[in-house]
Design a protein around this motif. Structure first.
Motif, PDB file in Angstrom:
ATOM      1  N   THR A 157     -50.212  -0.187  38.902  1.00  0.00           N
ATOM      2  CA  THR A 157     -51.500   0.404  39.269  1.00  0.00           C
ATOM      3  C   THR A 157     -51.706   1.664  38.438  1.00  0.00           C
ATOM      4  N   VAL A 158     -52.928   1.857  37.972  1.00  0.00           N
ATOM      5  CA  VAL A 158     -53.280   3.043  37.187  1.00  0.00           C
ATOM      6  C   VAL A 158     -54.440   3.734  37.888  1.00  0.00           C
ATOM      7  N   GLU A 159     -54.276   5.014  38.198  1.00  0.00           N
ATOM      8  CA  GLU A 159     -55.276   5.733  38.977  1.00  0.00           C
ATOM      9  C   GLU A 159     -56.373   6.362  38.122  1.00  0.00           C
ATOM     10  N   ASP A 160     -56.043   6.787  36.898  1.00  0.00           N
ATOM     11  CA  ASP A 160     -56.975   7.625  36.136  1.00  0.00           C
ATOM     12  C   ASP A 160     -57.567   6.933  34.913  1.00  0.00           C
ATOM     13  N   ALA A 161     -57.338   5.626  34.769  1.00  0.00           N
ATOM     14  CA  ALA A 161     -57.845   4.876  33.617  1.00  0.00           C
ATOM     15  C   ALA A 161     -57.873   3.405  34.005  1.00  0.00           C
ATOM     16  N   SER A 162     -58.394   2.582  33.088  1.00  0.00           N
ATOM     17  CA  SER A 162     -58.524   1.146  33.363  1.00  0.00           C
ATOM     18  C   SER A 162     -57.590   0.355  32.454  1.00  0.00           C
ATOM     19  N   PRO A 163     -56.619  -0.367  33.007  1.00  0.00           N
ATOM     20  CA  PRO A 163     -55.774  -1.210  32.165  1.00  0.00           C
ATOM     21  C   PRO A 163     -56.613  -2.280  31.481  1.00  0.00           C
ATOM     22  N   ASP A 164     -56.456  -2.405  30.171  1.00  0.00           N
ATOM     23  CA  ASP A 164     -57.277  -3.310  29.375  1.00  0.00           C
ATOM     24  C   ASP A 164     -56.362  -4.372  28.759  1.00  0.00           C
ATOM     25  N   GLY A 165     -56.437  -4.595  27.446  1.00  0.00           N
ATOM     26  CA  GLY A 165     -55.647  -5.630  26.803  1.00  0.00           C
ATOM     27  C   GLY A 165     -54.154  -5.360  26.893  1.00  0.00           C
ATOM     28  N   MET A 166     -53.369  -6.445  26.847  1.00  0.00           N
ATOM     29  CA  MET A 166     -51.923  -6.344  27.021  1.00  0.00           C
ATOM     30  C   MET A 166     -51.185  -7.231  26.032  1.00  0.00           C
ATOM     31  N   THR A 167     -49.899  -6.952  25.884  1.00  0.00           N
ATOM     32  CA  THR A 167     -48.993  -7.849  25.174  1.00  0.00           C
ATOM     33  C   THR A 167     -47.605  -7.680  25.768  1.00  0.00           C
ATOM     34  N   VAL A 168     -46.757  -8.656  25.516  1.00  0.00           N
ATOM     35  CA  VAL A 168     -45.363  -8.610  25.961  1.00  0.00           C
ATOM     36  C   VAL A 168     -44.477  -8.584  24.721  1.00  0.00           C
ATOM     37  N   ASP A 169     -43.497  -7.668  24.696  1.00  0.00           N
ATOM     38  CA  ASP A 169     -42.640  -7.546  23.516  1.00  0.00           C
ATOM     39  C   ASP A 169     -41.402  -8.431  23.627  1.00  0.00           C
ATOM     40  N   ALA A 170     -40.555  -8.388  22.600  1.00  0.00           N
ATOM     41  CA  ALA A 170     -39.389  -9.268  22.534  1.00  0.00           C
ATOM     42  C   ALA A 170     -38.359  -8.958  23.607  1.00  0.00           C
ATOM     43  N   ASP A 171     -38.441  -7.784  24.223  1.00  0.00           N
ATOM     44  CA  ASP A 171     -37.550  -7.430  25.329  1.00  0.00           C
ATOM     45  C   ASP A 171     -38.128  -7.815  26.679  1.00  0.00           C
ATOM     46  N   GLY A 172     -39.305  -8.457  26.683  1.00  0.00           N
ATOM     47  CA  GLY A 172     -39.945  -8.834  27.939  1.00  0.00           C
ATOM     48  C   GLY A 172     -40.704  -7.710  28.602  1.00  0.00           C
ATOM     49  N   CYS A 173     -40.889  -6.586  27.893  1.00  0.00           N
ATOM     50  CA  CYS A 173     -41.624  -5.459  28.454  1.00  0.00           C
ATOM     51  C   CYS A 173     -43.129  -5.639  28.219  1.00  0.00           C
ATOM     52  N   VAL A 174     -43.926  -5.133  29.142  1.00  0.00           N
ATOM     53  CA  VAL A 174     -45.378  -5.304  29.117  1.00  0.00           C
ATOM     54  C   VAL A 174     -46.038  -4.029  28.610  1.00  0.00           C
ATOM     55  N   TRP A 175     -46.886  -4.191  27.582  1.00  0.00           N
ATOM     56  CA  TRP A 175     -47.671  -3.088  27.040  1.00  0.00           C
ATOM     57  C   TRP A 175     -49.112  -3.223  27.507  1.00  0.00           C
ATOM     58  N   SER A 176     -49.703  -2.112  27.921  1.00  0.00           N
ATOM     59  CA  SER A 176     -51.098  -2.111  28.372  1.00  0.00           C
ATOM     60  C   SER A 176     -51.864  -0.994  27.682  1.00  0.00           C
ATOM     61  N   ALA A 177     -53.039  -1.341  27.122  1.00  0.00           N
ATOM     62  CA  ALA A 177     -53.963  -0.329  26.611  1.00  0.00           C
ATOM     63  C   ALA A 177     -54.776   0.209  27.785  1.00  0.00           C
ATOM     64  N   LEU A 178     -54.941   1.518  27.856  1.00  0.00           N
ATOM     65  CA  LEU A 178     -55.634   2.138  28.989  1.00  0.00           C
ATOM     66  C   LEU A 178     -56.986   2.672  28.551  1.00  0.00           C
ATOM     67  N   TRP A 179     -58.020   1.903  28.836  1.00  0.00           N
ATOM     68  CA  TRP A 179     -59.405   2.301  28.554  1.00  0.00           C
ATOM     69  C   TRP A 179     -59.703   3.596  29.304  1.00  0.00           C
ATOM     70  N   GLY A 180     -60.152   4.602  28.577  1.00  0.00           N
ATOM     71  CA  GLY A 180     -60.427   5.898  29.180  1.00  0.00           C
ATOM     72  C   GLY A 180     -59.204   6.767  29.365  1.00  0.00           C
ATOM     73  N   GLY A 181     -58.026   6.271  28.973  1.00  0.00           N
ATOM     74  CA  GLY A 181     -56.789   6.999  29.237  1.00  0.00           C
ATOM     75  C   GLY A 181     -56.141   7.638  28.032  1.00  0.00           C
ATOM     76  N   ARG A 182     -56.640   7.333  26.812  1.00  0.00           N
ATOM     77  CA  ARG A 182     -56.069   7.892  25.583  1.00  0.00           C
ATOM     78  C   ARG A 182     -54.570   7.634  25.447  1.00  0.00           C
ATOM     79  N   ARG A 183     -54.116   6.473  25.924  1.00  0.00           N
ATOM     80  CA  ARG A 183     -52.684   6.194  25.857  1.00  0.00           C
ATOM     81  C   ARG A 183     -52.430   4.709  26.084  1.00  0.00           C
ATOM     82  N   LEU A 184     -51.191   4.315  25.761  1.00  0.00           N
ATOM     83  CA  LEU A 184     -50.659   3.008  26.072  1.00  0.00           C
ATOM     84  C   LEU A 184     -49.526   3.182  27.069  1.00  0.00           C
ATOM     85  N   HIS A 185     -49.337   2.207  27.918  1.00  0.00           N
ATOM     86  CA  HIS A 185     -48.181   2.172  28.806  1.00  0.00           C
ATOM     87  C   HIS A 185     -47.275   1.004  28.428  1.00  0.00           C
TER      88      HIS A 185
END
Length: 304
Positions: A208-236
């Motif tokens: 859950t993200v309180e201050d931005a909107s999770p947008d497009g995602m990908t999964v890396d070779a370690d099985g970790c999930v990347w999320s672009a945060l619309w309005g958040g100026r960052r990736l998780h």
């Protein structure tokens, strides 16, 4: 310490709604969604910034409808989430102006007669050759969004409803786990996917993200999930268990999608948007590239 190095803009273009970043065998592709344009890098982008070698992307095809995302097809060309449905697209030659001409074959347009105007959004192929894509209401009507699954034989089915702005989806390495953001709600959902493509369990809230909107995602070779945060100026970056393990700043207000190269030298590409910004900054709308220590998964292909 961040897993990502310094960001470089991929050429001078600034897109109203860059989206759908995917790695290819030797580069990356992405879309300018509202313009209906598919773009591709020529090989792995260089990170040099001098005038003669700055990284660029070229136009592969242009549609006269919004183009949410594509996945490569076994038979060549791409499957696309476009307009109000799903189509097979390919380059059919050149227009009189020299631009790539597109051939389009519709598989289905399930949202032509939707109760509220809809358009297709993000989409991706899974490791079993299926294509999954979200559809969203233009006016943000809560619960009007849908998720569509396309079988390798081209049959199209709406498999999830009750969403608002579905983004992603993204799949774990074996295709048995699907991650799907509902951007309007600020959540990333996790689903178990059966071998036949059925969704076997109710959604679990993955993040859950309180201050931005999770947008497009990908999964890396370690099985970790990347999320672009619309309005958040960052990736998780999240562990497979949902723990936030890295926060990567980006020099833009609205990052929209992420792709990671599977082969070295490893690169990360992030699309961004100027849509809705009263005063875009110098890199808003750019497609960004940076070196990374993280490998992506090979991009899945649609079809049997």
């Amino acid at each position: 310490m961040s897993t990502v190095g310094e960001w470089t803009a991929l050429g001078a273009a600034r897109h109203e709604l860059g989206e759908g970043a995917r790695a290819t065998d030797d580069g990356f592709l992405f879309v300018d969604l509202l313009a209906g344009v598919l773009l591709e890098t020529d090989g792995t982008p260089s990170l040099r910034t001098d005038r003669d070698s700055a990284p660029t992307a070229r136009e592969r095809l242009r549609l006269d409808i919004p183009l949410g995302a594509v996945a490569p097809r076994v038979a060549g060309g791409w499957i696309a989430a476009a307009g109000t449905g799903i189509a097979l697209v390919d380059v059919s030659g050149r227009t009189e102006s020299g631009a790539p001409a597109a051939a389009i074959e519709w598989l289905a347009r399930p949202f032509d007669d939707a109760p509220v105007p809809m358009r297709m959004n993000d989409g991706v192929a899974d490791p079993h050759g299926r294509f999954w894509a979200g559809a969203m209401p233009y006016d943000g009507t809560p619960g009007a969004g849908r998720l569509v699954r396309v079988e390798p034989d081209g049959s199209v089915q709406v498999v999830l409803d009750g969403l608002t702005i579905p983004n992603g989806p993204a799949f774990g390495p074996d295709g048995a786990t699907m991650y799907l953001a509902d951007s309007a709600r600020g959540v990333i959902l996790r689903y178990r996917v059966e071998a036949d493509g059925g969704i076997g369990e109710p959604a679990q809230v993955f993040a859950t993200v309180e201050d931005a909107s999770p947008d497009g995602m990908t999964v890396d070779a370690d099985g970790c999930v990347w999320s672009a945060l619309w309005g958040g100026r960052r990736l998780h970056r999240y562990s497979p268990g949902g723990e936030l393990i890295d926060v990567v700043p980006v020099p833009v207000a609205q990052p929209t999608s992420i792709a990671l190269s599977a082969r070295a030298p490893h690169r990360i590409v992030v699309t961004t948007a100027t849509h809705g910004l009263a005063g875009p900054g110098p890199l808003d709308g750019a497609t960004l590239v940076a070196p990374t220590t993280v490998a992506g998964l090979p991009t899945a292909t649609f079809g049997a």
